[in-house]
Design an enzyme around this catalytic site. Structure first.
Site, short mmCIF file in Angstrom:
data_model
loop_
_atom_site.label_atom_id
_atom_site.label_comp_id
_atom_site.label_asym_id
_atom_site.label_seq_id
_atom_site.Cartn_x
_atom_site.Cartn_y
_atom_site.Cartn_z
N GLU A 1 -3.95 4.04 -10.41
CA GLU A 1 -3.35 2.98 -11.22
C GLU A 1 -4.40 2.25 -12.05
O GLU A 1 -4.17 1.12 -12.49
CB GLU A 1 -2.61 1.99 -10.32
CG GLU A 1 -3.47 1.22 -9.33
CD GLU A 1 -3.66 1.94 -8.00
OE1 GLU A 1 -3.97 1.25 -7.02
OE2 GLU A 1 -3.50 3.17 -7.95
N HIS B 1 7.92 6.83 -5.59
CA HIS B 1 6.90 7.29 -6.54
C HIS B 1 7.44 7.54 -7.96
O HIS B 1 6.74 7.28 -8.93
CB HIS B 1 6.19 8.53 -6.00
CG HIS B 1 5.26 8.22 -4.86
ND1 HIS B 1 3.97 7.78 -5.06
CD2 HIS B 1 5.44 8.26 -3.52
CE1 HIS B 1 3.39 7.57 -3.89
NE2 HIS B 1 4.25 7.85 -2.94
#
Length: 293
Positions: free
Chosen positions: A212, A182
């Site tokens: 995203e 991450h």
């Protein structure tokens, strides 16, 4: 575009509040000394008085690189120095009981006001960053997005604007997080947001829509022009090395869906239409742009 930890940003805003208070207190004491013919602080007639005052001590010790690049912060430097130079002129005249010319006082007073306005502007910019921007990428957040889109819709309904919105999504982003972790995924997001922002026009806006996904608002634009802009960004990202992970460059692609903001629709409907166009881009192979029809 700031990427500063929220706690650090809050601390800087508190420091600016204190700096504004300190300079206001300095101004009041200086005027009181001149009007009442009281002793004044000898440091105020030194050449480097702007370094010695409490505000100057804070300003010149600020070591945050992002804040120091801010144009308002930079402009404060010369105005603050000028304020102290003009103050020294008044104090020296008062110390030998010379008449202070109105123009000298007006120049000083005007400089103090310009400095105050610059400080307030800097505080406003930082607060806008704190409350209306995504802390990871530095672009505007979803709260700002809805507010800005509704404002834009008022122009559209008055036939004063043509505006296109696009929703952009990073393809297979879960694989980036799964394969690299991450923290690396966060860097990819941040780098792509910067890339998109750098390749938009000055009056376009980009928002972190969620995960995203980013929403881009392009005013003064028809759908053909918007499509060209998004396609240029898409192909650029396709060839863009977003992050070096253990000597390995990570490449990603994006898909995009876009739609005209129409006066007969509300914002939510327009976003839903752009989302449907994005879904079509995804189902047709990704790494492409689709206009809602």
């Amino acid at each position: 575009m700031y990427r500063i930890d929220r706690e650090k940003l809050q601390a800087i805003i508190r420091e600016i509040d204190q700096a504004i208070y300190n300079h206001g207190h300095w101004y009041q004491n200086l005027i009181r000394s001149i009007v009442c013919r009281l002793p004044f602080d000898e440091r105020d007639i030194h050449e480097d008085a702007h370094h010695q005052c409490p505000f100057g001590q804070w300003y010149y010790s600020c070591d945050n690189k992002e804040i120091k690049k801010n144009m308002t912060f930079i402009s404060i430097r010369e105005e603050h120095k000028l304020t102290h130079n003009l103050a020294r002129k008044l104090l020296l005249a008062a110390s030998v009981e010379e008449i202070i010319l109105p123009i000298d006082y007006d120049n000083f007073s005007n400089s103090v006001e310009r400095l105050r306005l610059n400080l307030q502007a800097l505080k406003y910019e930082l607060e806008e960053t704190l409350y209306n921007r995504d802390p990871l990428t530095g672009v505007k957040n979803r709260v700002s997005m809805l507010s800005d889109l509704r404002k834009q819709m008022t122009f559209i309904k008055r036939h004063l604007e043509t505006t296109v919105i696009a929703i952009v999504d990073i393809d297979h982003f879960k694989q980036v997080n799964d394969n690299y972790g991450h923290p690396t995924g966060d860097l990819v997001l941040s780098n792509l947001a910067s890339y998109i922002l750098q390749h938009l026009r000055p009056y376009d806006s980009i928002y972190r829509y969620g995960g995203e996904e980013f929403l881009i608002m392009m005013p003064h634009t028809n759908i053909d022009t918007a499509f060209s802009i998004i396609e240029r960004i898409r192909t650029g990202i396709e060839n863009y090395q977003t992050h070096d992970h253990n000597d390995e460059y990570i490449r990603v692609t994006i898909s995009a869906g876009m739609v005209n903001l129409e006066e007969q629709y509300n914002i939510e409907t327009a976003i839903e239409q752009a989302d449907k166009a994005l879904y079509e881009a995804k189902t047709n192979g990704r790494n492409r742009s689709v206009v809602f029809k």
